[in-house]
Design an enzyme around this catalytic site. Structure first.
Site, PDB file in Angstrom:
ATOM      1  N   ASN A   1      42.291  34.795  35.703  1.00  0.00           N
ATOM      2  CA  ASN A   1      41.542  34.398  34.505  1.00  0.00           C
ATOM      3  C   ASN A   1      40.857  35.575  33.817  1.00  0.00           C
ATOM      4  OD1 ASN A   1      39.744  34.055  36.983  1.00  0.00           O
ATOM      5  ND2 ASN A   1      38.213  34.038  35.356  1.00  0.00           N
TER       6      ASN A   1
ATOM      7  N   ARG B   1      40.338  30.097  40.456  1.00  0.00           N
ATOM      8  CA  ARG B   1      39.526  29.141  41.219  1.00  0.00           C
ATOM      9  C   ARG B   1      38.732  28.230  40.300  1.00  0.00           C
ATOM     10  NH1 ARG B   1      35.387  31.932  45.214  1.00  0.00           N
ATOM     11  NH2 ARG B   1      34.843  32.848  43.198  1.00  0.00           N
TER      12      ARG B   1
ATOM     13  N   ASP C   1      42.219  27.847  44.563  1.00  0.00           N
ATOM     14  CA  ASP C   1      41.237  28.528  45.401  1.00  0.00           C
ATOM     15  C   ASP C   1      42.000  29.031  46.611  1.00  0.00           C
ATOM     16  OD1 ASP C   1      39.267  29.382  47.108  1.00  0.00           O
ATOM     17  OD2 ASP C   1      38.108  27.521  47.079  1.00  0.00           O
TER      18      ASP C   1
ATOM     19  N   ASN D   1      46.923  38.553  43.367  1.00  0.00           N
ATOM     20  CA  ASN D   1      45.918  39.443  42.798  1.00  0.00           C
ATOM     21  C   ASN D   1      44.488  39.027  43.144  1.00  0.00           C
ATOM     22  OD1 ASN D   1      44.868  41.464  40.688  1.00  0.00           O
ATOM     23  ND2 ASN D   1      44.038  39.523  39.954  1.00  0.00           N
TER      24      ASN D   1
ATOM     25  N   TYR E   1      35.693  45.077  52.196  1.00  0.00           N
ATOM     26  CA  TYR E   1      36.747  45.124  51.178  1.00  0.00           C
ATOM     27  C   TYR E   1      37.840  46.095  51.620  1.00  0.00           C
ATOM     28  CZ  TYR E   1      38.920  45.700  46.559  1.00  0.00           C
ATOM     29  OH  TYR E   1      39.801  45.749  45.513  1.00  0.00           O
TER      30      TYR E   1
ATOM     31  N   VAL F   1      40.257  50.698  38.074  1.00  0.00           N
ATOM     32  CA  VAL F   1      40.254  49.965  36.807  1.00  0.00           C
ATOM     33  C   VAL F   1      38.862  49.401  36.524  1.00  0.00           C
ATOM     34  CG1 VAL F   1      41.295  48.041  35.544  1.00  0.00           C
ATOM     35  CG2 VAL F   1      42.674  49.355  37.176  1.00  0.00           C
TER      36      VAL F   1
ATOM     37  N   THR G   1      36.615  46.767  35.885  1.00  0.00           N
ATOM     38  CA  THR G   1      36.589  45.300  35.981  1.00  0.00           C
ATOM     39  C   THR G   1      35.218  44.858  36.470  1.00  0.00           C
ATOM     40  OG1 THR G   1      37.323  45.215  38.291  1.00  0.00           O
ATOM     41  CG2 THR G   1      39.045  45.276  36.601  1.00  0.00           C
TER      42      THR G   1
END
Length: 289
Positions: A15, A38, A64, A91, A207, A245, A247
Site C-alpha cells: 500500500n 494488512r 496480514d 515485500n 530486523y 530507500v 520510506t
C-alpha cells in the site's frame, strides 16, 4: 499464456513505499497485479491512486502475513479469481523501534519478516502456474543488512555460507535460537548482529536477523525445489536488496527513491535470470550472502 496482461502477480505489503512502487512498475508493463496490505482502507486508497494514474489492471485483497487465516483467505480468493498466479513478491516487513529489546518487541518482527514470508510462500506455491514463460517466480525483498558479515557467530556463518545445503528446518532453528537468546538476554554471547554503535541503533538487531533468515530461506526453498525435478513445474526463487530507500521504515532517511528501490525486484520478476536462481541480488547483480 501469450499476452502480458494474462500474467498475474501478487505483491505483499504494497500500500506504500517499495511495495507500491513495485506494483506501479509491473502494472505499467501490462501485468495484472494483486496489491495486498494488512490495512484494507490503506490498501484501497493505494488502489484508487493507481487507478487515477490509468493503471486499471491492479486489484486489492487484504493480507496480514502474520495471520494464517488471512493468508489462506488470500490463497482461496486467488484460486477462485485467477485460477493461479505467475509471480509472488514478498515485500511486507516491519522493524522494531523500541530501544528495549525483549521477546515482546522482537517477536512481531520475526513473525512478519520471516515466518510471514515463509507461510505466504507455502500457501501460494501450489497456485504458481506450470506454464509461466521462463518459469514462475518467488521473490523476497530482503536487505544488505542481512549479509553474513554482520553475524559474529562463526558456526552460523559457516553453515549458512554452504547455501546448497541450507534447509528450512535449520533456518527455523536459527530464528528460534535468536528468540531464545533475547529471552535470556544473551545476544552478545550468541554472536548476533550488534548495531548499538551505528546510526541504525540497537533496535535494528531483530530486523537484521530476520533478513539473514529470509535470504537463507530462499536458498533452502531453491534446494527443496531442485530436489523435486519430477513436479513438472519450474519455480525460480530470488532474494534481493532494494538499497537504502527513503520510506517510512527508516523515517525517509534513505538515499534512493521508491522507484529506484523497486527496480531490482521488478527486473527479477520480468527477466528471471537463470544464473542467479536461489541467490541474493542488488542493483541487478548477484552479491555475497
Amino acid at each position: 499464456m501469450g499476452k502480458e496482461a494474462e500474467r498475474y502477480v501478487v505483491v505483499t505489503g504494497a500500500n506504500k513505499g517499495i511495495g507500491l512502487g513495485i506494483v506501479r512498475q509491473l502494472a505499467k508493463e501490462g501485468i495484472t497485479v494483486v496489491l495486498t496490505a494488512r490495512d484494507a482502507s490503506r490498501g484501497n486508497v493505494a488502489l484508487e491512486s493507481l487507478k487515477s494514474q490509468g493503471l486499471h489492471n491492479v486489484n486489492f485483497h487484504p493480507l496480514d502475513v502474520a495471520s494464517q487465516e488471512s493468508i489462506l483467505a488470500l490463497a482461496e480468493w486467488l484460486h477462485k479469481t485467477y485460477g493461479g498466479i505467475d509471480i509472488l513478491i514478498n515485500n511486507a516487513g516491519i522493524a522494531n523501534t523500541d530501544e528495549d529489546i525483549t521477546f515482546e518487541t522482537v517477536k512481531p518482527v520475526l513473525d512478519t519478516n520471516y515466518f510471514g514470508v515463509k507461510n505466504v510462500t507455502k500457501a501460494l506455491l501450489p497456485l504458481l502456474r506450470d506454464d509461466t514463460p521462463g518459469g514462475a517466480r518467488v521473490i523476497v525483498v530482503a536487505a544488505i543488512i542481512g549479509q553474513l558479515k554482520h553475524l559474529e557467530n562463526k558456526d552460523y556463518v559457516k553453515t549458512l555460507s554452504d547455501r546448497e545445503h541450507i534447509t528450512e528446518d535449520f533456518v527455523d532453528s536459527f530464528v528460534n535460537h535468536y528468540l531464545k537468546d533475547v529471552v535470556d538476554g544473551s545476544q552478545k554471547e550468541g554472536g548476533w548482529p550488534n548495531w548499538s554503535n551505528t546510526p541504525f541503533g540497537r533496535p535494528v538487531e531483530s530486523y537484521a536477523v530476520s533478513k539473514v533468515a529470509v535470504i537463507a530461506y530462499i536458498s533452502a526453498l531453491h534446494n527443496t525445489l531442485v530436489a523435486q525435478p519430477g513436479s513438472g513445474k519450474k519455480i525460480n526463487v530470488f532474494s534481493c536488496c532494494p538499497g537504502w530507500v527513503a520510506t517510512d521504515l527508516n523515517n525517509n532517511r534513505g538515499t534512493k527513491t521508491v522507484e529506484e528501490g523497486a527496480d531490482t525486484p521488478v527486473w527479477l520478476a520480468l527477466h528471471s535470470p537463470e544464473e542467479g536462481i536461489g541467490k541474493f541480488w542488488t542493483e541487478r547483480k548477484v552479491v555475497d550472502f
